[in-house]
Design a protein around this motif. Structure first.
Motif, PDB file in Angstrom:
ATOM      1  N   PRO A   1       0.803  -1.233   0.000  1.00 15.57           N
ATOM      2  CA  PRO A   1       0.000   0.000   0.000  1.00 15.57           C
ATOM      3  C   PRO A   1       0.829   1.273   0.000  1.00 15.57           C
ATOM      4  O   PRO A   1       0.469   2.256  -0.666  1.00 15.57           O
ATOM      5  CB  PRO A   1      -0.827  -0.123   1.289  1.00 15.57           C
ATOM      6  CG  PRO A   1      -0.936  -1.595   1.530  1.00 15.57           C
ATOM      7  CD  PRO A   1       0.366  -2.163   1.064  1.00 15.57           C
TER       8      PRO A   1
ATOM      9  N   GLY B   1      -2.041   3.665  -0.975  1.00 17.72           N
ATOM     10  CA  GLY B   1      -3.006   3.103  -0.035  1.00 17.72           C
ATOM     11  C   GLY B   1      -3.491   1.724  -0.449  1.00 17.72           C
ATOM     12  O   GLY B   1      -3.070   1.166  -1.460  1.00 17.72           O
ATOM     13  N   GLU B   2      -4.403   1.181   0.376  1.00 16.37           N
ATOM     14  CA  GLU B   2      -4.891  -0.189   0.165  1.00 16.37           C
ATOM     15  C   GLU B   2      -5.609  -0.346  -1.173  1.00 16.37           C
ATOM     16  O   GLU B   2      -5.414  -1.328  -1.882  1.00 16.37           O
ATOM     17  CB  GLU B   2      -5.842  -0.581   1.310  1.00 16.37           C
ATOM     18  CG  GLU B   2      -5.176  -0.725   2.666  1.00 16.37           C
ATOM     19  CD  GLU B   2      -4.382  -2.011   2.794  1.00 16.37           C
ATOM     20  OE1 GLU B   2      -4.446  -2.841   1.865  1.00 16.37           O
ATOM     21  OE2 GLU B   2      -3.705  -2.175   3.830  1.00 16.37           O
TER      22      GLU B   2
END
Length: 231
Positions: free
Chosen positions: A64, A69-70
């Motif tokens: 990430p 990010g995820e």
């Protein structure tokens, strides 16, 4: 439609100065983003690796923190998984440059292990440079240029303006101290005119048909420069 050759590392580790084998491979963003740019423009991609092994992705490049990010990490992993060409590479030893309109090398630390000393890749780079076809090389992939030796012993890229992963960036990764050698140093040693940009910011250098990018953020802009040179 033109065919573009992607030359990827077959190495799943990078040997450090103390003999430690650090897991690595190719860096996802540097392969996926140009792949998407080229295919969106209507070009066909063929992947090649030494021995035709399936190129290993550096798992760190799917984390990430390197993908915003995820959600970005999931998208990068999904996009990579959708690229069937990377799962069915041809043998680099069987490549005929005449079949391709351009050649592109994505980075990751893998090329520091195998392509840096691969004579087949070195000859392909010499021939690609001489052909005038667009030749893109990004981040750690300029390690492959170290094997591009001419018959008189000089490096084919001596005198070319180019870039690649900088000493400052390698230091910031925490890996410089343990490395056998640093890419920027070696590129200077072969006689290249190394152009250093700000760490982690896009930096693309174009010299004749050679297009080099300094880091992962440079992969998309490097692909855009290659597309300008394609018919």
């Amino acid at each position: 439609m033109s065919k573009i050759l992607f030359v990827l590392t077959g190495a799943d580790h990078w040997t450090l100065a103390d003999g430690t084998k650090r897991p690595t491979g190719f860096w996802a963003e540097e392969a996926v983003v140009p792949y998407q740019a080229f295919t969106a423009a209507g070009h066909e991609i063929v992947a090649a690796t030494p021995g035709g092994v399936v190129p290993p992705v550096d798992q760190g490049s799917l984390a990430p923190e390197f993908n915003g990010g995820e959600e970005g990490a999931r998208k990068m992993a999904d996009d990579l998984a959708s690229i069937s060409e990377f799962q069915h590479p041809v043998r680099l030893e069987d490549v005929d440059l005449a079949d391709y309109a351009a050649v592109y090398y994505p980075g990751g630390h893998g090329p520091m292990e195998d392509l840096a000393v691969d004579a087949t890749s070195g000859k392909l780079l010499v021939d690609a440079l001489a052909s005038g076809k667009p030749l893109g090389v990004v981040c750690h992939a300029p390690a492959a240029l170290l094997a591009a030796t001419l018959t008189d012993g000089r490096n084919a890229f001596a005198g070319y303006r180019l870039t690649g992963f900088s000493n400052a960036e390698e230091t910031q990764t925490g890996l410089a101290a343990g490395a056998k050698w640093l890419l920027q140093d070696r590129l200077v040693e072969i006689g290249a005119d190394y152009q250093e940009g700000e760490p982690w910011a896009p930096n693309v250098v174009v010299d004749r048909n050679l297009i080099t990018g300094q880091n992962p953020a440079s992969a998309g802009p490097a692909a855009a420069e290659m597309l300008k040179k394609l018919p």
